[in-house]
Design a protein around this motif. Structure first.
Motif, mmCIF file in Angstrom:
data_model
loop_
_atom_site.group_PDB
_atom_site.id
_atom_site.type_symbol
_atom_site.label_atom_id
_atom_site.label_comp_id
_atom_site.label_asym_id
_atom_site.label_seq_id
_atom_site.Cartn_x
_atom_site.Cartn_y
_atom_site.Cartn_z
ATOM 1 N N CYS A 111 0.830 -1.210 0.000
ATOM 2 C CA CYS A 111 0.000 0.000 0.000
ATOM 3 C C CYS A 111 0.860 1.254 0.000
ATOM 4 O O CYS A 111 2.044 1.218 0.347
ATOM 5 C CB CYS A 111 -0.917 0.024 1.216
ATOM 6 N N TYR A 116 -6.576 8.309 0.513
ATOM 7 C CA TYR A 116 -6.726 7.091 -0.293
ATOM 8 C C TYR A 116 -5.643 6.103 0.110
ATOM 9 O O TYR A 116 -4.454 6.380 -0.033
ATOM 10 C CB TYR A 116 -6.621 7.460 -1.770
ATOM 11 N N ARG A 149 -3.997 3.206 -1.109
ATOM 12 C CA ARG A 149 -3.899 2.567 -2.416
ATOM 13 C C ARG A 149 -3.141 1.251 -2.322
ATOM 14 O O ARG A 149 -1.947 1.206 -2.065
ATOM 15 C CB ARG A 149 -3.208 3.489 -3.424
ATOM 16 N N SER A 171 -10.600 3.060 0.455
ATOM 17 C CA SER A 171 -9.772 2.141 -0.323
ATOM 18 C C SER A 171 -10.688 1.297 -1.194
ATOM 19 O O SER A 171 -11.889 1.170 -0.915
ATOM 20 C CB SER A 171 -8.943 1.235 0.594
#
Length: 436
Positions: free
Chosen positions: A171, A183, A185, A245
């Protein structure tokens, strides 16, 4: 093309520390090839690192204790999983890998991601003075421990992959301060579609050496996500911002990862079949740490494209660390649901966020781009032709399956005209346990 190398005289303490760590690893490999000998040599290296990386050492000890606790049950669970998925027909497999996760939409946010300081310490690409991608910010005892076991892993000798996930998280954290969103990710979860649609700056190393193009992907966008890796800043943003997410069915994501690292990270002589790779996905990372001739990218790059999604998404009690879970399988619909939440929390004077239909790519399997049904059948055929891959992926990514409530039993997903339909009962069944 990467950014230019930093000018001479620029202080690079992290780079020097990383190079020293790589040298230690290389020495270990040259001197010892068996698991017992590598672990013995790691002890002396670990002693020299513990004072500098005390927090990582504590986290590694906790992880080792948790892994040891699960070790006794792992062979029993893995055997039960092999029985569960034996001789499944292709249409049933396809339905299971199509099924979205059960935990989605707006959720009650708990605490910070489990082991949060440790996770942030092991993020890659956080040093703007380091040219190569995929280098963790720290090379602590946890990486040595994982490497020794992953590099010498042998399933036929009775080794279990249950606790061999790497310390490199899959991430990165990206924030937009106008809309106050964070966010989380994960890789291979439509991150390219989301970042291109919303607007995202480059990573710090690119922004440092190519400032003119750092925010080019934000042009004409309402949002401009920037990478955040400072621990204290992230603590604040997790508390104050709307955290979101997007997640993906782990069986489908695993195949996507395997294709992606073959295309962009590994060299063909070192490719493994999916059936062998599924036994221990993080072994590719260990191979790229030890055998650079096998790899196009640094070992950390491969690991963050392979490792479980749940690492950065749940706290130490298993509660969500985010406010919203979107599903890759329902990308457009779930993004619109998230936009409504963002717009309900706007500060005065901020224009409502608008997001149109999102692009989709099958970057790893280019010939199946925009052919989703064919991709599902292709994925199902790979699992159907393996006697163990479904069980191995279910075992290795067990936290993803359990925490995200993925329907994981052959009878938990209905097959309706080739489309998977998982109801609330299936989601509940998926949460009951691993071997059940």
């Amino acid at each position: 093309m990467g950014p230019p190398r930093p000018a001479r005289g620029v202080p690079r303490p992290r780079l020097v520390a990383s190079l020293v760590a790589w040298a230690v690893v290389a020495s270990l490999l040259l001197l010892h090839r068996t698991q017992r000998d590598v672990q013995k040599c790691m002890g002396s290296a670990r002693e020299g690192l513990e004072q500098r990386d005390e927090a990582a050492a504590v986290a590694a000890a906790r992880a080792a204790a948790a892994a040891a606790q699960a070790e006794g049950a792992a062979p029993v669970v893995e055997a039960a999983l092999r029985d569960r998925y034996a001789s499944l027909p292709a249409d049933r497999i396809e339905a299971m890998i199509r099924a979205p996760v059960g935990l989605h939409g707006a959720v009650q946010k708990g605490g910070l991601p489990a082991n949060f300081p440790f996770v942030v310490a092991h993020l890659t690409d956080t040093n703007p003075n380091v040219r190569e991608e995929g280098i963790p910010a720290t090379m602590g005892p946890a990486i040595f421990r994982w490497f020794a076991q992953a590099y010498t892993f042998n399933q036929s000798a009775g080794h279990s992959s249950w606790g061999l996930q790497s310390p490199v998280p899959a991430c990165h954290f990206w924030a937009d301060h106008k809309y106050k969103i964070l966010y989380v990710r994960n890789f291979k979860t439509a991150g390219t579609s989301i970042s291109i649609t919303l607007g995202q700056k480059e990573l710090p190393m690119y922004c440092t050496y190519q400032p003119d193009t750092c925010a080019s992907k934000c042009k004409n966008k309402q949002v401009c996500l920037e990478n955040i890796s400072n621990l204290d800043r992230l603590r604040q943003l997790f508390k104050e911002y709307t955290v979101f997410s997007f997640v993906r069915n782990p069986w489908a994501r695993a195949l996507s990862s395997w294709h992606h690292v073959h295309k962009h990270g590994m060299k063909e002589p070192c490719f493994e079949s999916f059936e062998k790779w599924a036994q221990l996905p993080s072994r590719y990372g260990a191979k790229c740490l030890a055998e650079r001739d096998c790899c196009r990218r640094r070992f950390g790059w491969l690991l963050e494209h392979i490792e479980p999604q749940s690492t950065c998404l749940f706290d130490d009690q298993g509660r969500p660390s985010v406010d919203f879970f979107g599903r890759v399988e329902n990308l457009d619909e779930d993004m619109q649901e998230f936009v409504k939440i963002v717009n309900s929390r706007l500060e005065p004077g901020v224009e409502p966020l608008r997001v149109g239909r999102m692009p989709r790519w099958q970057l790893a399997v280019q010939e199946l781009r925009d052919k989703q049904d064919e991709l599902w059948r292709y994925y199902a055929s790979i699992y159907a032709n393996s006697s163990s891959a479904m069980a191995d992926i279910r075992s290795y990514f067990h936290r993803d399956f359990d925490l995200m409530q993925v329907p994981d039993r052959p009878g938990s997903v209905a097959v309706v005209g080739g489309i998977a339909a998982a109801g609330s009962a299936a989601a509940a069944a998926a949460a009951e346990g691993t071997a059940g």
